[in-house]
Design a protein around this motif. Structure first.
Motif, mmCIF file in Angstrom:
data_model
loop_
_atom_site.group_PDB
_atom_site.id
_atom_site.type_symbol
_atom_site.label_atom_id
_atom_site.label_comp_id
_atom_site.label_asym_id
_atom_site.label_seq_id
_atom_site.Cartn_x
_atom_site.Cartn_y
_atom_site.Cartn_z
ATOM 1 N N GLN A 96 -7.687 4.945 1.031
ATOM 2 C CA GLN A 96 -7.203 3.633 0.598
ATOM 3 C C GLN A 96 -8.269 2.883 -0.199
ATOM 4 O O GLN A 96 -7.978 2.279 -1.232
ATOM 5 C CB GLN A 96 -6.797 2.832 1.836
ATOM 6 N N LYS A 97 -9.497 2.946 0.271
ATOM 7 C CA LYS A 97 -10.582 2.266 -0.440
ATOM 8 C C LYS A 97 -10.768 2.871 -1.822
ATOM 9 O O LYS A 97 -10.981 2.180 -2.813
ATOM 10 C CB LYS A 97 -11.893 2.400 0.353
ATOM 11 N N ILE A 130 -8.717 5.509 5.741
ATOM 12 C CA ILE A 130 -9.463 4.352 5.236
ATOM 13 C C ILE A 130 -10.137 4.689 3.917
ATOM 14 O O ILE A 130 -10.050 3.944 2.935
ATOM 15 C CB ILE A 130 -10.517 3.906 6.272
ATOM 16 N N GLU A 173 -17.837 -3.887 4.117
ATOM 17 C CA GLU A 173 -16.578 -3.782 4.855
ATOM 18 C C GLU A 173 -16.346 -2.359 5.319
ATOM 19 O O GLU A 173 -15.981 -2.109 6.462
ATOM 20 C CB GLU A 173 -15.425 -4.201 3.950
ATOM 21 N N HIS A 174 -16.547 -1.428 4.397
ATOM 22 C CA HIS A 174 -16.312 -0.033 4.736
ATOM 23 C C HIS A 174 -17.270 0.421 5.835
ATOM 24 O O HIS A 174 -16.873 1.110 6.770
ATOM 25 C CB HIS A 174 -16.476 0.854 3.489
ATOM 26 N N ASN A 204 0.808 -1.217 0.000
ATOM 27 C CA ASN A 204 0.000 0.000 0.000
ATOM 28 C C ASN A 204 0.845 1.272 0.000
ATOM 29 O O ASN A 204 0.427 2.296 0.521
ATOM 30 C CB ASN A 204 -0.948 0.034 1.206
ATOM 31 N N ARG A 249 -8.415 8.870 10.802
ATOM 32 C CA ARG A 249 -8.601 7.450 10.478
ATOM 33 C C ARG A 249 -9.601 7.272 9.342
ATOM 34 O O ARG A 249 -9.399 6.476 8.428
ATOM 35 C CB ARG A 249 -9.099 6.690 11.715
ATOM 36 N N MET A 250 -10.691 7.997 9.418
ATOM 37 C CA MET A 250 -11.714 7.923 8.360
ATOM 38 C C MET A 250 -11.120 8.254 7.004
ATOM 39 O O MET A 250 -11.364 7.567 6.010
ATOM 40 C CB MET A 250 -12.822 8.948 8.630
ATOM 41 N N LEU A 287 -14.792 2.720 14.134
ATOM 42 C CA LEU A 287 -14.074 3.951 14.467
ATOM 43 C C LEU A 287 -14.691 4.679 15.656
ATOM 44 O O LEU A 287 -13.987 5.322 16.425
ATOM 45 C CB LEU A 287 -14.052 4.890 13.263
ATOM 46 N N GLU A 335 -15.934 -0.858 9.079
ATOM 47 C CA GLU A 335 -14.762 -0.113 9.544
ATOM 48 C C GLU A 335 -15.164 1.242 10.103
ATOM 49 O O GLU A 335 -14.600 1.711 11.087
ATOM 50 C CB GLU A 335 -13.761 0.066 8.393
ATOM 51 N N MET A 336 -16.137 1.863 9.454
ATOM 52 C CA MET A 336 -16.612 3.155 9.937
ATOM 53 C C MET A 336 -17.270 3.006 11.310
ATOM 54 O O MET A 336 -17.052 3.818 12.208
ATOM 55 C CB MET A 336 -17.626 3.754 8.952
#
Lengths: 205, 205
Positions: free
Chosen positions: B88-89, B85, B60-61, A167, B81-82, B68, B64-65
């Motif tokens: 990256q997504k 993520i 998944e997202h 990444n 963090r948001m 958090l 993950e949210m």
DNA sequence: ATCTTGAAAACTTTTTTAGTTTCTAAAGTT
DNA sequence: AACTTTAGAAACTAAAAAAGTTTTCAAGAT
């Protein structure tokens, strides 16, 4: 005659961005704001169009490489410019494009492979030889071997799988590869030139 | 039963990498090392398969949210963090994929749009409100407005045309956008928290 | 020995796309 | 103003490709 020759670069961009399969002739006409008929007046079929768009890409790169010979003070300055150009060009070669190329236009795929394996490797080999004459690269290294190593490095960058789990931004990976590679072939004075030239040219845009 | 459920993530990767059009069912079977028959035993048709692969991505997202909310000390830590993520997504959402999705799976495209416009914006809005309660974001700003601004920022990053002429690494653009945005909504103390938290979490991987 | 499983590959059907043609409107020309 | 050219829009055809199905066969399990 509303399809000016400049449009071929637009077409190329669309092929690069969406791949050769997703970019159908209908879609292409729609994006260009012209009719399919107009496209077919300039290009007999899609294969010719794809060859024109992607062949121009190779020719441009060939031209830029040729121009470097004049403009570069020494082998390391040229290496940095070559790398920057090559990296920028490679960013256009998305997985989808390479996949579609390999599957649907194998003769063009092979032309690209040949260009990389023969022309690029040749240019690189001569660059190494020049650097040796200038005392920047070590005499012990074999230009033929090193130029093929360089080809492998570009293969690494083109393969979407190899570094994906890290990444990392692709630019970071590229700079790492360059650092190791250059460290491996330079003489002490060459390494100095590398560090100063790199700073001057701000490789990181 | 050789097509374990874990394979759906492999399928997703292939769709992301090559787009939905280039990745045919034959090619998919070849890449997975199984037969089409096996795929069709698990998924009645390609549409279902695409929905499974890409729907999982959204879920998944979402997960993950949700995670958090517990893990974050304050709104700014959560924002960082948001953003990480999300960024990256988003890198997986290539032009080809979005193009194919829009053209061939419009209902899934609309689901993705809805997810962004409703769920993400909602999460973001609540984040801003939390930050205001914590004294990190300015009271004068309207969470509803700001959350929609954030959506526009992500739109910018997804559009391959907007920044392409700059030739900047996408990560740089992303960080610039974040800096301006955060500078615009934080209180003085919030800005301090931003700078210290950012350094601790090394946002630049 | 029999049964099940799944890959390989041949096959059919449907969809898509390349490539062509027809029609129409607009612009320029005589 | 009639005429010619040009190009887009769209309908159309033919060919290719992809989805989805079926058959065959081999390997491992029961």
């Amino acid at each position: 005659m509303s399809l000016a020759p400049t449009h071929i670069s637009t077409i190329r961009e669309l092929f690069f961005r969406y791949g050769l399969k997703s970019m159908t002739m209908d879609e292409l006409a729609r994006q260009l704001g012209c009719s399919k008929k107009t496209i077919y007046e300039h290009y007999s079929d899609k294969k010719v169009l794809v060859h024109a768009a992607l062949g121009g890409f190779l020719n441009e790169h060939r031209g830029e490489m040729a121009a470097l010979d004049q403009n570069s003070d020494n082998a390391i300055a040229k290496l940095i410019r070559m790398a920057a150009i090559g990296f920028q060009k490679m960013r256009n070669l998305t997985p989808t494009l390479l996949f579609d190329l390999q599957k649907s236009y194998p003769e063009l795929w092979m032309e690209l492979e040949r260009y990389r394996k023969e022309e690029i490797v040749g240019i690189f080999k001569r660059l190494i030889e020049r650097g040796q004459q200038e005392g920047l690269f070590r005499q012990e290294i074999d230009p033929s071997v090193v130029s093929i190593m360089h080809l492998q490095h570009t293969n690494l960058l083109l393969d979407p799988v190899v570094f994906s789990h890290l990444n990392h931004p692709i630019a970071n990976i590229f700079h790492n590869i360059m650092e190791v590679f250059v460290g491996g072939i330079t003489t002490p004075s060459g390494l100095e030139v590398w560090n100063t030239t790199k700073a001057q040219m701000n490789l990181h845009p």
